[in-house]
Design an enzyme around this catalytic site. Structure first.
Site, PDB file in Angstrom:
ATOM      1  N   LYS A  32       0.848  -1.201   0.000  1.00  0.00           N
ATOM      2  CA  LYS A  32       0.000   0.000   0.000  1.00  0.00           C
ATOM      3  C   LYS A  32       0.879   1.244   0.000  1.00  0.00           C
ATOM      4  O   LYS A  32       1.761   1.394   0.837  1.00  0.00           O
ATOM      5  CB  LYS A  32      -0.911   0.020   1.228  1.00  0.00           C
ATOM      6  N   ASP A  59      -3.492   4.309  -1.867  1.00  0.00           N
ATOM      7  CA  ASP A  59      -4.423   4.722  -0.812  1.00  0.00           C
ATOM      8  C   ASP A  59      -4.385   6.238  -0.623  1.00  0.00           C
ATOM      9  O   ASP A  59      -3.726   6.749   0.275  1.00  0.00           O
ATOM     10  CB  ASP A  59      -4.034   3.991   0.478  1.00  0.00           C
ATOM     11  N   LYS A  61      -7.472   8.125  -0.804  1.00  0.00           N
ATOM     12  CA  LYS A  61      -8.764   8.494  -0.207  1.00  0.00           C
ATOM     13  C   LYS A  61      -9.332   9.786  -0.794  1.00  0.00           C
ATOM     14  O   LYS A  61      -9.615  10.760  -0.083  1.00  0.00           O
ATOM     15  CB  LYS A  61      -8.632   8.638   1.316  1.00  0.00           C
ATOM     16  N   ASP A  64     -13.889  14.827  -3.184  1.00  0.00           N
ATOM     17  CA  ASP A  64     -14.052  16.154  -3.767  1.00  0.00           C
ATOM     18  C   ASP A  64     -15.331  16.128  -4.587  1.00  0.00           C
ATOM     19  O   ASP A  64     -16.082  15.154  -4.545  1.00  0.00           O
ATOM     20  CB  ASP A  64     -12.827  16.511  -4.631  1.00  0.00           C
ATOM     21  N   THR A 119     -10.586   3.538  10.878  1.00  0.00           N
ATOM     22  CA  THR A 119     -10.503   2.688  12.066  1.00  0.00           C
ATOM     23  C   THR A 119     -10.042   3.458  13.298  1.00  0.00           C
ATOM     24  O   THR A 119     -10.053   2.918  14.402  1.00  0.00           O
ATOM     25  CB  THR A 119      -9.580   1.483  11.835  1.00  0.00           C
ATOM     26  N   ARG A 211       2.909  -1.001  10.755  1.00  0.00           N
ATOM     27  CA  ARG A 211       3.989  -1.045  11.744  1.00  0.00           C
ATOM     28  C   ARG A 211       4.316  -2.420  12.310  1.00  0.00           C
ATOM     29  O   ARG A 211       5.486  -2.701  12.570  1.00  0.00           O
ATOM     30  CB  ARG A 211       3.667  -0.055  12.878  1.00  0.00           C
TER      31      ARG A 211
END
Length: 233
Positions: A32, A59, A61, A64, A119, A211
């Site tokens: 990603k 990614d 997002k 608009d 999340t 991570r």
């Protein structure tokens, strides 16, 4: 549905990215590319990682007016990524415009998914900050249904919501779930989290892991552990 583990390349430079990817001599992870890396290095980082043989989830997002998103998606489609996304809260019309822009002249396109609620969002912050007083679970399902109506392939949601999304939108409607941590790991700034094994049990089609893999002492071992727990390999 071909499940997979997507590794979030949350780095701020190409040097750090390639130092990380060079550790993987066998299986090339699905990766990603998020805002941090894309804004730091631009489209060239996407092209180079693609040349190296990785599948890519871009990614960014988008959110608009429909015409702006349509035009932006046409540009992103030329990067030959495998998956990209936008915010479902941008309305059905915006999602339809995005799909139109993403579709190439030959009819092919990357997979397009919509973010329901991040999340890091919980019921309290949704009500206090966004003034959305409906239950979080209902909001996620409504956004998922809107994405399906718009013709999208699936949604980004919590693994805790994946099974219900499939129940509402069908088994072929893809669930891409961040918020995955090892049982012995730190949940960081995520609120709605679970483990790779539990995510599979709950119905996630793709899990996004950052991570716990990228910051691990042995990233390749952490990735292999994640694959084993999620895919049973």
């Amino acid at each position: 549905m071909n499940r997979d583990v997507i590794v979030a390349l949350d780095f701020d430079s190409k040097e750090k990215v390639f130092a990380f990817l060079d550790k993987f001599e066998g299986r090339k992870p699905f990766v990603k590319i998020g805002m941090e890396l894309y804004y730091a290095e631009g489209p060239e980082i996407v092209k180079e990682i693609k040349r190296r043989g990785h599948k890519i989830f871009l990614d960014l997002k988008l959110h608009d007016i429909p015409n702006t998103v349509k035009k932006a998606m046409a540009v992103l489609s030329a990067l030959d990524v495998d998956m990209t996304n936008l915010h479902a809260s941008g309305t059905v019309r915006m999602m339809q415009g995005a799909l139109e822009g993403l579709t190439r002249a030959d009819g092919t396109r990357p997979m397009l998914i919509a973010v329901t609620q991040l999340t890091s969002t919980d019921q309290e912050s949704m009500e206090k900050d966004l003034w959305i007083e409906k239950p979080l679970d209902e909001v996620v399902m409504h956004y998922a249904e809107n994405a399906k109506v718009a013709g999208l392939d699936g949604v980004v949601c919590s693994p805790l919501e994946a099974g219900k999304v499939h129940g509402v939108c069908g088994d072929n409607f893809v669930t891409v779930t961040p918020g995955v941590r090892f049982a012995d790991g730190d949940i960081g700034d995520q609120k709605r989290v679970t483990t790779p094994a539990k995510a599979r049990e709950l119905g996630s089609d793709f899990i996004v892991v950052g991570r716990p893999i990228t910051a691990a002492e042995d990233p390749v071992a952490a990735y292999n552990r994640c694959v084993k727990e999620f895919l049973g390999e």
